[in-house]
Design a protein around this motif. Structure first.
Motif, PDB file in Angstrom:
ATOM      1  N   ARG A   6      -7.311   6.162  -1.041  1.00 30.97           N
ATOM      2  CA  ARG A   6      -5.971   6.574  -1.592  1.00 30.97           C
ATOM      3  C   ARG A   6      -6.257   8.305  -2.202  1.00 30.97           C
ATOM      4  O   ARG A   6      -5.180   8.821  -2.556  1.00 30.97           O
ATOM      5  CB  ARG A   6      -6.161   5.551  -2.851  1.00 30.97           C
TER       6      ARG A   6
ATOM      7  N   TYR B  13      -6.483   0.596   8.953  1.00 27.49           N
ATOM      8  CA  TYR B  13      -5.540   0.991   7.818  1.00 27.49           C
ATOM      9  C   TYR B  13      -5.245   1.997   8.602  1.00 27.49           C
ATOM     10  O   TYR B  13      -5.772   3.015   8.958  1.00 27.49           O
ATOM     11  CB  TYR B  13      -6.741   1.337   6.607  1.00 27.49           C
TER      12      TYR B  13
ATOM     13  N   ARG C 255       0.993   2.037   8.724  1.00 29.60           N
ATOM     14  CA  ARG C 255       0.536   0.778   8.612  1.00 29.60           C
ATOM     15  C   ARG C 255       1.332   0.546  10.555  1.00 29.60           C
ATOM     16  O   ARG C 255       1.642  -0.419  10.245  1.00 29.60           O
ATOM     17  CB  ARG C 255       2.093  -0.321   7.640  1.00 29.60           C
TER      18      ARG C 255
ATOM     19  N   SER D  30      -3.881  -3.389   7.669  1.00 31.43           N
ATOM     20  CA  SER D  30      -4.344  -3.495   6.874  1.00 31.43           C
ATOM     21  C   SER D  30      -5.107  -4.774   6.859  1.00 31.43           C
ATOM     22  O   SER D  30      -5.299  -5.458   5.314  1.00 31.43           O
ATOM     23  CB  SER D  30      -3.257  -3.303   5.647  1.00 31.43           C
TER      24      SER D  30
ATOM     25  N   PRO E 115      -8.206  -8.434   3.033  1.00 27.85           N
ATOM     26  CA  PRO E 115      -6.882  -7.908   2.799  1.00 27.85           C
ATOM     27  C   PRO E 115      -7.537  -5.733   2.548  1.00 27.85           C
ATOM     28  O   PRO E 115      -8.207  -6.417   1.952  1.00 27.85           O
ATOM     29  CB  PRO E 115      -6.271  -7.863   1.956  1.00 27.85           C
TER      30      PRO E 115
ATOM     31  N   LEU F 131      -5.686  -2.618   1.354  1.00 35.34           N
ATOM     32  CA  LEU F 131      -4.633  -1.872   0.543  1.00 35.34           C
ATOM     33  C   LEU F 131      -3.549  -1.661   1.417  1.00 35.34           C
ATOM     34  O   LEU F 131      -2.917  -1.733   2.201  1.00 35.34           O
ATOM     35  CB  LEU F 131      -4.969  -0.203   1.715  1.00 35.34           C
ATOM     36  N   GLN F 132      -2.766  -3.308   1.300  1.00 36.56           N
ATOM     37  CA  GLN F 132      -1.955  -4.212   1.654  1.00 36.56           C
ATOM     38  C   GLN F 132      -1.033  -3.559   0.800  1.00 36.56           C
ATOM     39  O   GLN F 132       0.698  -3.898   0.582  1.00 36.56           O
ATOM     40  CB  GLN F 132      -2.064  -4.783   1.908  1.00 36.56           C
ATOM     41  N   GLU F 133      -0.895  -3.637  -0.522  1.00 30.52           N
ATOM     42  CA  GLU F 133      -0.161  -3.100  -1.100  1.00 30.52           C
ATOM     43  C   GLU F 133       1.045  -1.582  -0.992  1.00 30.52           C
ATOM     44  O   GLU F 133       0.523  -1.127  -0.801  1.00 30.52           O
ATOM     45  CB  GLU F 133      -0.984  -3.453  -2.809  1.00 30.52           C
ATOM     46  N   ALA F 134       2.572  -1.741  -1.430  1.00 34.79           N
ATOM     47  CA  ALA F 134       3.059  -1.154  -1.127  1.00 34.79           C
ATOM     48  C   ALA F 134       2.992   0.577  -1.165  1.00 34.79           C
ATOM     49  O   ALA F 134       2.087   0.118  -3.025  1.00 34.79           O
ATOM     50  CB  ALA F 134       4.330  -0.995  -1.313  1.00 34.79           C
TER      51      ALA F 134
END
Length: 278
Positions: free
Chosen positions: A171, A203, A207, A259, A273, A275-278
């Motif tokens: 991030r 990742y 995506r 992801s 999961p 870092l699957q959040e947008a």
């Protein structure tokens, strides 16, 4: 970019997977059907633990010779028996071909390797390097984006929380990259181990990550393919995570979803999961 594999299970000679299997890592260094580059000839690395326990210190061998050309790869991988090892063949992008840029990277009992790229890394290198904790920075030996990401993840707590540490590092790279006008800064698959567990991540910021697979369990494979003699050379706990399958046997390897982190220990695999959040 690169090709890599991680093995955990009963002690074996790494040569069984690096050299002797049909689509071995050495074979992939010459011809990688699923890779971003067909040839991965800019170095080789092997790291292995003496036993599969946390805090065990791994040994590391690196060479700038192409894996198919380096006799030491065959000699060493047949002389060792280990329950957990990483192996990597490199296709260099911008950084030079030198031993310190060959994967896997080591810090204390931890190993890290990567297939992919931090896009436009020369523009981001200084800012990301300065974000590494001062007490860790002196251990950075090479010039790759992969090693910077490893030490950034260590800075963000990888030793206490491997999944969270890498997530926070990625991030930060994405935040710095986008501040420089780079919409999709991170691309890759990543492997981490502490000597008893392997964390394998797939990742990318867009995506559309590099390929990643893990093997079916050996008991099932022997039932499916009783005529394949080489399967008798593996223990029931033997498992491998790879950039691309080591053979063309149907159902021998399963793709890790986008992801996702595949977590491997002596109890087998589990997926979470990542870092699957947008």
């Amino acid at each position: 970019m690169c090709r890599w594999l991680a093995y955990l299970g009963e002690p074996i000679q790494p040569s069984k997977l690096i050299v002797d299997t049909p689509n071995s890592l050495v074979a992939q260094s010459l011809n990688s059907p699923l890779g971003a580059q067909t040839v991965n000839g800019d170095g080789f690395g092997l790291a292995w633990y003496p036993d599969a326990t946390a805090e065990s210190t791994p040994a590391v061998f690196r060479s700038i010779e192409p894996a198919w050309h380096d006799e030491n790869v065959r000699e060493l991988s047949r002389a060792i028996e280990t329950p957990l090892f990483f192996a990597h063949v490199r296709a260099a992008t911008l950084p030079p071909v030198q031993k310190t840029n060959c994967h896997p990277f080591r810090y204390e009992s931890w190993l890290f390797m990567h297939n992919g790229v931090i896009r436009e890394f020369p523009r981001l290198h200084r800012q990301l390097a300065l974000a590494i904790a001062p007490e860790l920075f002196e251990s950075v030996r090479g010039t790759t984006d992969s090693e910077v990401l490893f030490f950034l993840a260590l800075t963000h707590g990888l030793r206490e929380d491997p999944v969270g540490g890498l997530a926070r590092a990625i991030r930060e790279v994405e935040q710095v990259g986008r501040a420089h006008g780079i919409p999709y800064p991170v691309q890759g698959t990543f492997a981490i181990s502490n000597g008893s567990t392997v964390w394998a991540f797939r990742y990318s910021s867009e995506r559309r990550s590099r390929t990643l697979f893990h093997s079916e369990d050996v008991t099932t494979l022997r039932m499916l393919y009783p005529e394949v003699e080489r399967l008798q050379g593996y223990g029931e706990q033997s498992r491998v995570i790879v950039s691309e399958p080591l053979s063309d046997l149907p159902d021998a390897f399963h793709e890790v979803p986008e992801s996702t982190v595949a977590i491997l220990d002596m109890n087998g695999y589990r997926h979470e999961p990542f870092l699957q959040e947008a």
